[in-house]
Design an enzyme around this catalytic site. Structure first.
Site, PDB file in Angstrom:
ATOM      1  N   THR A  65      93.100  -6.740  93.613  1.00  0.00           N
ATOM      2  CA  THR A  65      91.794  -6.437  93.002  1.00  0.00           C
ATOM      3  C   THR A  65      91.832  -7.007  91.578  1.00  0.00           C
ATOM      4  OG1 THR A  65      92.560  -4.212  92.428  1.00  0.00           O
ATOM      5  CG2 THR A  65      91.230  -4.432  94.419  1.00  0.00           C
ATOM      6  N   LYS A 117      99.735  -4.127  96.043  1.00  0.00           N
ATOM      7  CA  LYS A 117      98.670  -4.389  95.074  1.00  0.00           C
ATOM      8  C   LYS A 117      98.500  -3.127  94.244  1.00  0.00           C
ATOM      9  CE  LYS A 117      94.946  -3.344  94.542  1.00  0.00           C
ATOM     10  NZ  LYS A 117      94.209  -2.201  93.840  1.00  0.00           N
ATOM     11  N   THR A 163      96.408   3.316  92.648  1.00  0.00           N
ATOM     12  CA  THR A 163      95.511   2.538  93.506  1.00  0.00           C
ATOM     13  C   THR A 163      96.368   1.472  94.046  1.00  0.00           C
ATOM     14  OG1 THR A 163      93.663   2.757  92.069  1.00  0.00           O
ATOM     15  CG2 THR A 163      93.466   1.121  93.752  1.00  0.00           C
ATOM     16  N   GLU A 204      96.618  -2.915  84.270  1.00  0.00           N
ATOM     17  CA  GLU A 204      95.406  -3.374  83.566  1.00  0.00           C
ATOM     18  C   GLU A 204      95.510  -3.243  82.058  1.00  0.00           C
ATOM     19  OE1 GLU A 204      92.253  -1.046  85.191  1.00  0.00           O
ATOM     20  OE2 GLU A 204      91.937  -2.393  86.885  1.00  0.00           O
ATOM     21  N   ASN A 246      88.225  -1.187  81.798  1.00  0.00           N
ATOM     22  CA  ASN A 246      87.804  -0.014  82.547  1.00  0.00           C
ATOM     23  C   ASN A 246      86.467   0.554  82.104  1.00  0.00           C
ATOM     24  OD1 ASN A 246      89.893   0.463  84.580  1.00  0.00           O
ATOM     25  ND2 ASN A 246      91.192   0.374  82.755  1.00  0.00           N
ATOM     26  N   SER A 300      84.531   1.297  89.204  1.00  0.00           N
ATOM     27  CA  SER A 300      85.252   1.583  90.446  1.00  0.00           C
ATOM     28  C   SER A 300      85.184   3.065  90.748  1.00  0.00           C
ATOM     29  CB  SER A 300      86.696   1.138  90.330  1.00  0.00           C
ATOM     30  OG  SER A 300      87.365   1.890  89.359  1.00  0.00           O
TER      31      SER A 300
END
Lengths: 384, 384
Positions: B147, B169, B180, B260, B379, B384
């Site tokens: 992602t 992932k 996630t 991230e 974010n 999401s």
């Protein structure tokens, strides 16, 4: 309208030279009586600063004559020397305030952790503050306890002929079990220490303890309530409780509104919980979800992150009965897509999230802030 | 060296059109046997995505023929329709992989929460993926599940004549109880389902479950281990455990390294704890302290924030016996100032924090990331 709003109190705020900036950094609040009853609530962090360890002992006596507060240094994680320094601070205040013992002097500190206070500045500062004591000194005291606060914070409430006033500082590290928060409340109501304690604990439980700016809990949190009895009036306990609650709620809201780097104040109300503990647990979990805090910053009504946060708790709920509203738009119904998220207007600073657990009838409100690049910047540059 | 490193597996990764970008978004991993044993570990979030609910049921049978994975949509908080879509996905895979039942097809999804998958893309995508299955398809499968990952993640280990391979992932929402995170491990070792389960749970407990990038826990976390038996070799359980552990640790480290917006990977080792639970609780508390995460980002060896975080736990310790080292410099000794913090070199991506509770002999390692303006940016923009 700060700690000197109530009769029987004097206060001062001066620049003692503790802060490198040279700004105001030492406050003194004195209860001139006739009563000197007091109650206190302290951080639940197990790593407690020296002034917290000291003041906890002082408050056990139920009497406080004066409070010495300093910004510019937390005196936390400073070992035996740090505790000696707090003791010396109380001794000095007792000395300059004739006829009192150090055991009635509370001390509170805020600022960097892990540094000893410059006692060669603090002790003369106490003498200077005592000389500056005034019935109008409440504002200056409130200013002297600021750290990264952008404004000083005061509040007042009361009843017929009696008053509760207060001041607060706190900008980062706001979390349950209190924040990097120093709060002094004063009242001229004639109330004894046990009643003060009851009133203060009840108020803190639903105000300061439900402010969760960044999930971090400080080593120095202190909330004190001093009563002078100077009004000669003893209010009904329920009426007094309401006034204390009002001042605490007002100050707590001001803390959230001035939290480091925040651009949004988030009011999280958990409703229809099986019990209050569940409501608080779910509220805190939502309040601490970094992804949600980022989304709110981005004005994105990301209810999926609310559900993710609820799902990490032990509270009673069924996932397919959860409902979430953001600014009154029911974006999630029965655990799935609800009203169009495009309807949510998030332009304003205050954002309201309502999480309906559909599991009972209890509720709780937690206040939080968004997560911003400014928060990161302030806290990667500011060593505390 | 991904899921096709082990004999008996084919895989594919294709662009089915689920992602608006048009990039690869659907992966298929098929176990061609002779054995089709499998074990799985899923998110402990109580709000579980439809594919998690489905795959949990499938894994109860201990047999998995194939795994369908998609990026571009989490199929979480999508109600009964979402579950039907997962069911249809499994049915379609069973249909195109002749002779198998949907009850042996695991499904995993990742992406936005609260949106239905475009099934008109997913179902033809499965047909296309089946046509593209290859013994060399492991890399493509690993790419199709990305992602916000900047790189795809694979690892391999094994023993004489047998192999464990894997892909993962995960980039945000990395937290205990998984992230996630979608992970598929494969092996050609001849191992039955109960032994796979033992091995996988032991490995996950000390790897993926101790990765805490941002304190958030996803609705979709899935880790699967499939065994084909194609090597004909049954290793000793301990040797097999080590290989599974090795692949999980390797992938977990890659997840942290690609989290991230992160600029630092923080290895938090808690030592001399009274028990392992205490060590993990303290490690997580440090890992989740936003103020500390900001300080690390600012290359500030702020040990006061480590102590603040430890102080919020219920672990056994005495505040005045705590020691903290950052990158091997003992900045805090006995709860107070230790070596000169100026000695700490924090220029590199990996930062090591050692928290010594001086309360026993147990330890644990938690991996975390720093908190950055880039994290906030990613974010607050990515819904999401």
């Amino acid at each position: 309208m700060s700690v000197t709003a109530a009769k029987g109190f004097t206060a001062a705020g001066i620049a003692a030279g503790i802060k490198e900036s040279g700004g105001p950094d030492l406050a003194l609040v004195v209860n001139d009586g006739p009563r000197r009853a007091a109650a206190g609530v302290f951080t639940s962090n197990r790593v407690k600063a020296a002034p917290v360890l000291w003041s906890e002992q002082v408050l056990k006596g139920g009497e406080v004559t004066a409070v010495v507060l300093n910004s510019g240094g937390a005196n936390a994680c400073t070992g035996p020397q740090g505790f000696q320094d707090t003791h010396a601070t109380a001794e000095k205040a007792a000395e300059v305030l004739d006829g009192h013992s150090a055991g009635e002097i509370a001390v509170a500190s805020t600022g960097l952790i892990g540094l000893l206070l410059p006692m060669d500045k603090v002790l003369p500062g106490i003498t200077a503050a005592a000389a500056a004591l005034s019935e109008h000194g409440g504002e200056k005291a409130a200013i002297a306890i600021k750290t990264t606060d952008t404004v000083h914070k005061t509040a007042v409430a009361g009843g017929e002929g009696w008053t509760v006033g207060g001041m607060a500082k706190g900008a980062g590290m706001l979390a349950p079990g209190l924040a990097t928060m120093l709060v002094v409340l004063t009242t001229d109501a004639d109330v004894e220490a046990p009643a003060l304690d009851t009133s203060l604990r009840a108020a803190v439980r639903t105000t300061f303890d439900r402010v969760d700016s960044d999930g971090c809990m400080s080593t120095n949190d202190t909330v004190l309530l001093l009563a002078s009895g100077a009004s000669g009036i003893t209010p009904e306990q329920a009426e007094f409780d309401r006034a204390v609650q009002s001042v605490c709620a007002d100050l707590a809201r001001q803390l959230i509104g001035d939290a480091e780097g925040a651009s949004k104040d988030i009011r999280i109300e958990v409703i229809n919980a099986a019990n209050e503990d569940d409501a608080v647990e779910v509220g805190r979990s939502i309040a601490r979800n970094n992804l949600l805090k980022c989304a709110i910053h981005g004005e994105d009504p990301n209810w999926g992150r609310v559900l993710s946060a609820i799902g990490t708790t032990k509270a009673a709920f069924e996932p397919d009965r959860l409902n979430v509203a953001i600014n009154d738009v029911q974006v999630c119904r029965n655990g799935s897509v609800g009203e169009d998220r495009g309807l949510v207007d998030m332009r304003y600073r205050e954002v309201r999230i309502t999480a309906d657990l559909a599991a009972g009838s209890e509720s709780a409100v937690i206040w939080a802030n968004d997560l911003t690049a400014e928060y990161v910047h302030e806290n990667s540059a500011y060593s505390s």
